[in-house]
Design a protein around this motif. Structure first.
Motif: not given
Length: 133
Positions: A43, A69, A127
């Protein structure tokens, strides 16, 4: 675009890389001659890619990558003796991550990630990837 991305080739005294390990799909590990060792998540590397990405959403003039993420690294292709090109499972084939850039990212990882998370909050983004409909 993040100002820190423009630093991808401008790092002063980067020590010599002595180990690069792709731990697909989750991270990359790098170690330098001065003893510095960094574990950089997929990520983190995707968000701070040195490539210009047309899929980046621009919000208020800021380039924002979100929802990464769970992105994974599929492969790393050597580029000369100075870096690698990473291929992510969202099919983003990045620019070249130089050893200097890995050192720079590792040295500043916590500051950059904190700034990134704060920017996502500021824009109401996450995320986590968006749920598929």
């Amino acid at each position: 675009m993040y100002a820190r991305r423009s630093l991808s080739t401008v790092v002063g005294d980067c020590p010599r890389l002595i180990r690069f390990a792709l731990k697909a799909p989750t991270n990359v590990e790098v170690e330098f001659a001065n003893g510095s060792q960094y574990k950089l998540s997929a990520e983190f590397l995707r968000v701070f890619s040195p490539a210009v990405d047309s899929k980046i959403r621009s919000i208020g003039g800021e380039k924002v990558i979100f929802g990464r993420r769970h992105v994974g690294i599929m492969s790393a292709e050597p580029v000369g003796n100075y870096g690698v090109r990473l291929l992510f499972d969202d099919l983003h084939k990045t620019g070249i991550y130089t050893w200097d850039y890995f050192y720079h990212l590792g040295s500043n990882k916590f500051t950059y990630m904190r700034s990134y998370i704060n920017m996502l909050r500021k824009h109401g983004l996450s995320r986590d990837p968006r749920a598929k409909k």
